[in-house]
Design a protein around this motif. Structure first.
Motif, PDB file in Angstrom:
ATOM      1  N   LEU A 181       0.814  -1.211   0.000  1.00 43.67           N
ATOM      2  CA  LEU A 181       0.000   0.000   0.000  1.00 43.67           C
ATOM      3  C   LEU A 181       0.848   1.262   0.000  1.00 43.67           C
ATOM      4  N   ALA A 182       2.041   1.211   0.597  1.00 38.03           N
ATOM      5  CA  ALA A 182       2.903   2.386   0.565  1.00 38.03           C
ATOM      6  C   ALA A 182       3.313   2.692  -0.874  1.00 38.03           C
ATOM      7  N   ALA A 183       3.721   1.664  -1.607  1.00 41.11           N
ATOM      8  CA  ALA A 183       4.093   1.865  -3.008  1.00 41.11           C
ATOM      9  C   ALA A 183       2.878   2.284  -3.837  1.00 41.11           C
ATOM     10  N   GLU A 184       1.714   1.724  -3.521  1.00 39.77           N
ATOM     11  CA  GLU A 184       0.490   2.088  -4.231  1.00 39.77           C
ATOM     12  C   GLU A 184       0.141   3.553  -3.978  1.00 39.77           C
ATOM     13  N   ALA A 185       0.316   4.014  -2.744  1.00 40.80           N
ATOM     14  CA  ALA A 185       0.032   5.414  -2.422  1.00 40.80           C
ATOM     15  C   ALA A 185       0.980   6.342  -3.171  1.00 40.80           C
ATOM     16  N   VAL A 186       2.245   5.944  -3.283  1.00 31.20           N
ATOM     17  CA  VAL A 186       3.206   6.747  -4.044  1.00 31.20           C
ATOM     18  C   VAL A 186       2.773   6.832  -5.497  1.00 31.20           C
ATOM     19  N   ARG A 187       2.370   5.697  -6.061  1.00 31.37           N
ATOM     20  CA  ARG A 187       1.937   5.678  -7.472  1.00 31.37           C
ATOM     21  C   ARG A 187       0.737   6.583  -7.701  1.00 31.37           C
ATOM     22  N   LEU A 188      -0.254   6.493  -6.812  1.00 29.46           N
ATOM     23  CA  LEU A 188      -1.461   7.298  -6.966  1.00 29.46           C
ATOM     24  C   LEU A 188      -1.164   8.786  -6.763  1.00 29.46           C
ATOM     25  N   THR A 189      -0.272   9.107  -5.834  1.00 30.62           N
ATOM     26  CA  THR A 189       0.059  10.507  -5.597  1.00 30.62           C
ATOM     27  C   THR A 189       0.856  11.076  -6.764  1.00 30.62           C
ATOM     28  N   ARG A 190       1.707  10.256  -7.363  1.00 28.69           N
ATOM     29  CA  ARG A 190       2.386  10.701  -8.595  1.00 28.69           C
ATOM     30  C   ARG A 190       1.347  11.020  -9.674  1.00 28.69           C
ATOM     31  N   GLN A 191       0.360  10.147  -9.784  1.00 27.13           N
ATOM     32  CA  GLN A 191      -0.697  10.340 -10.787  1.00 27.13           C
ATOM     33  C   GLN A 191      -1.451  11.643 -10.513  1.00 27.13           C
ATOM     34  N   LEU A 192      -1.761  11.878  -9.240  1.00 25.72           N
ATOM     35  CA  LEU A 192      -2.470  13.110  -8.880  1.00 25.72           C
ATOM     36  C   LEU A 192      -1.607  14.335  -9.163  1.00 25.72           C
ATOM     37  N   ALA A 193      -0.306  14.246  -8.863  1.00 21.72           N
ATOM     38  CA  ALA A 193       0.586  15.372  -9.112  1.00 21.72           C
ATOM     39  C   ALA A 193       0.673  15.695 -10.600  1.00 21.72           C
ATOM     40  N   GLY A 194       0.497  14.680 -11.445  1.00 21.41           N
ATOM     41  CA  GLY A 194       0.493  14.923 -12.876  1.00 21.41           C
ATOM     42  C   GLY A 194      -0.791  15.544 -13.377  1.00 21.41           C
ATOM     43  N   ALA A 195      -1.863  15.440 -12.563  1.00 17.62           N
ATOM     44  CA  ALA A 195      -3.166  15.950 -12.992  1.00 17.62           C
ATOM     45  C   ALA A 195      -3.497  17.322 -12.409  1.00 17.62           C
ATOM     46  N   ILE A 196      -2.834  17.691 -11.305  1.00 18.25           N
ATOM     47  CA  ILE A 196      -3.177  18.950 -10.655  1.00 18.25           C
ATOM     48  C   ILE A 196      -1.904  19.635 -10.181  1.00 18.25           C
ATOM     49  N   ASP A 197      -1.804  20.933 -10.455  1.00 15.46           N
ATOM     50  CA  ASP A 197      -0.637  21.720 -10.060  1.00 15.46           C
ATOM     51  C   ASP A 197      -0.929  22.368  -8.708  1.00 15.46           C
ATOM     52  N   HIS A 198      -0.479  21.733  -7.628  1.00 14.13           N
ATOM     53  CA  HIS A 198      -0.789  22.213  -6.284  1.00 14.13           C
ATOM     54  C   HIS A 198       0.419  21.933  -5.390  1.00 14.13           C
ATOM     55  N   PRO A 199       0.931  22.932  -4.665  1.00 13.50           N
ATOM     56  CA  PRO A 199       2.146  22.704  -3.863  1.00 13.50           C
ATOM     57  C   PRO A 199       1.979  21.656  -2.774  1.00 13.50           C
ATOM     58  N   GLU A 200       0.768  21.483  -2.224  1.00 15.98           N
ATOM     59  CA  GLU A 200       0.581  20.483  -1.180  1.00 15.98           C
ATOM     60  C   GLU A 200       0.554  19.062  -1.754  1.00 15.98           C
ATOM     61  N   VAL A 201       0.107  18.923  -3.003  1.00 17.35           N
ATOM     62  CA  VAL A 201       0.201  17.619  -3.666  1.00 17.35           C
ATOM     63  C   VAL A 201       1.676  17.255  -3.821  1.00 17.35           C
ATOM     64  N   ALA A 202       2.465  18.232  -4.260  1.00 18.18           N
ATOM     65  CA  ALA A 202       3.911  18.007  -4.387  1.00 18.18           C
ATOM     66  C   ALA A 202       4.524  17.725  -3.016  1.00 18.18           C
ATOM     67  N   GLY A 203       4.053  18.440  -1.989  1.00 16.82           N
ATOM     68  CA  GLY A 203       4.568  18.222  -0.644  1.00 16.82           C
ATOM     69  C   GLY A 203       4.303  16.823  -0.144  1.00 16.82           C
ATOM     70  N   LEU A 204       3.089  16.303  -0.404  1.00 18.68           N
ATOM     71  CA  LEU A 204       2.770  14.941   0.018  1.00 18.68           C
ATOM     72  C   LEU A 204       3.607  13.925  -0.746  1.00 18.68           C
ATOM     73  N   LEU A 205       3.778  14.135  -2.048  1.00 13.11           N
ATOM     74  CA  LEU A 205       4.596  13.211  -2.834  1.00 13.11           C
ATOM     75  C   LEU A 205       6.032  13.204  -2.311  1.00 13.11           C
ATOM     76  N   ALA A 206       6.572  14.388  -2.024  1.00 16.39           N
ATOM     77  CA  ALA A 206       7.931  14.470  -1.487  1.00 16.39           C
ATOM     78  C   ALA A 206       8.031  13.744  -0.148  1.00 16.39           C
ATOM     79  N   LEU A 207       7.040  13.942   0.715  1.00 12.46           N
ATOM     80  CA  LEU A 207       7.027  13.285   2.022  1.00 12.46           C
ATOM     81  C   LEU A 207       7.035  11.765   1.870  1.00 12.46           C
ATOM     82  N   MET A 208       6.174  11.263   0.982  1.00  4.01           N
ATOM     83  CA  MET A 208       6.111   9.816   0.758  1.00  4.01           C
ATOM     84  C   MET A 208       7.441   9.271   0.245  1.00  4.01           C
ATOM     85  N   LEU A 209       8.039   9.962  -0.716  1.00  3.52           N
ATOM     86  CA  LEU A 209       9.289   9.485  -1.294  1.00  3.52           C
ATOM     87  C   LEU A 209      10.402   9.451  -0.253  1.00  3.52           C
ATOM     88  N   LEU A 210      10.462  10.483   0.592  1.00  5.94           N
ATOM     89  CA  LEU A 210      11.515  10.557   1.596  1.00  5.94           C
ATOM     90  C   LEU A 210      11.354   9.475   2.659  1.00  5.94           C
TER      91      LEU A 210
END
Length: 381
Positions: A181-210
């Protein structure tokens, strides 16, 4: 058969059907039928346009189902709208599904399950195994969620914060069953980041990756937890760390700070330290102050007390801890750690044992019990 391709196409195909007027529950059933058909047909006869193929088959399944309803005559008019096979125009359908699955009328558990099913493309069995519940229980949960959002029309912008909270919940479930599920959440958040330009979406993706970058070092071969300070940093994924820090820096540069960006900044400071001793604890305390200002969460203040203890000494950390409610989750564990660092081993051992009794999972309970036992052994010498 490319299962990853099928799962990546699922939300966009479902979105196309919903945009054409199908209600969510019926559209989801039709898409699942189309996926089953793809598994049967594609190995021998792969389509030139996989998405177009799925849309065509799913729409036909939907029409077949609606024709059998009592309102046959009214709904059969939709048959004339059936698109010709071929490429499907791009549209922001996946983003609409994120907002639909994170609808405020759903409970967090239902929103997570529906997101994994509709956007993630997982089967009910896979989701049930991941959450360690019977498949029938998960099927009921998903069915109730589908009924709840069946009549919802997304004619207004959705709540990004709710979508991010759902994805964060998915990520925190980690790994169980046959779905990571952690990898799945990263995949879905990447998908969301590609669909919407929002700094908090990027922040969540960065948090997950780190956080995900440190995964291999978090446990021993027999499943025991390894505290951050004791982790083998050579096992951290430096590529994920570099990607996460780059995404975070770009988000922070937009000067629209949110809680996920602040959490990611703290994670980046941990990831950037070559050793535990070189961690920039004063700056981490400052970021916890920002996070407290953004959220007002007592859990943030609890974590801040640990950082203060590292930056200014254990007694400063205990003073910060004394301002908080002792009923907070992990309060006893934090108090035990700070007392141990201050040399109060008997108090620390008692608190570790107390924290173990309140632990929410077996690995954490085992870790705290072993720390209590280690201190008690030292006291008996």
């Amino acid at each position: 058969m490319d299962e990853v391709l099928l799962r990546s196409l699922t939300p966009s195909v479902l979105g196309v059907l919903c945009r054409r007027g199908a209600d969510f529950a019926a559209a989801e059933d039709a898409v699942q039928d189309a996926l089953v058909e793809a598994l049967r047909v594609w190995p021998a006869d792969p389509p030139r346009d996989p998405k177009g193929w799925l849309v065509t088959v799913a729409w036909r399944r939907f029409l077949d189902a609606t024709r059998s309803d009592a309102a046959r005559r009214r709904r059969e008019d939709r048959a004339e709208e059936e698109p010709a096979p071929g490429p499907v125009p791009a549209a922001d359908d996946t983003l609409r599904l994120y907002f639909l699955c994170a609808h405020p009328s759903l409970s967090p558990s239902s929103a997570v399950a529906l997101t994994l099913r509709a956007v993630g493309g997982l089967t009910t069995r896979q989701i049930a195994r991941a959450y360690l519940v019977p498949e029938a229980t998960m099927a009921q949960r998903i069915s109730r969620a589908k009924r709840t959002v069946a009549g919802v029309r997304l004619d207004r912008p959705g709540d990004v914060a709710t979508v991010l909270r759902v994805l964060y919940l998915v990520f925190n479930e980690g790994y169980s069953g046959d779905v990571d599920l952690a990898a799945e959440a990263v995949r879905l958040t990447r998908q969301l980041a590609g669909a919407i330009d929002h700094p908090e979406v990027a922040g969540l993706l960065a948090l997950m990756l780190l956080h995900h970058a440190r995964r291999a070092a978090r446990t021993t071969a027999d499943g025991r937890l390894v505290p951050l300070a004791e982790q083998d940093r050579t096992r951290w994924d430096t590529a994920l760390i570099a990607e996460g820090i780059g995404i975070l820096q770009a988000a922070l540069a937009r000067d629209r700070l949110g809680e996920f960006q602040a959490q990611a900044a703290i994670a980046a400071l941990h990831a950037d330290a070559p050793t535990a001793e070189e961690t920039d604890w004063p700056q981490i305390v400052e970021w916890y102050d920002e996070l407290w200002r953004l959220t007002g969460s007592p859990v943030v203040r609890l974590n801040r007390a640990v950082a203060v203890g590292e930056a200014d000494g254990p007694r400063a950390g205990l003073a910060a801890l004394a301002e908080l409610d002792s009923a907070l989750p992990r309060y006893a564990a934090v108090a035990a750690y700070l007392h141990e660092r201050d040399g109060a081993l008997e108090t620390a051992a008692r608190l570790y044992a107390e924290a173990a009794g309140r632990a929410s999972n077996l690995a954490e309970r085992d870790h705290l019990t072993r720390r209590a036992a280690r201190l008690n052994a030292r006291l008996r010498r």
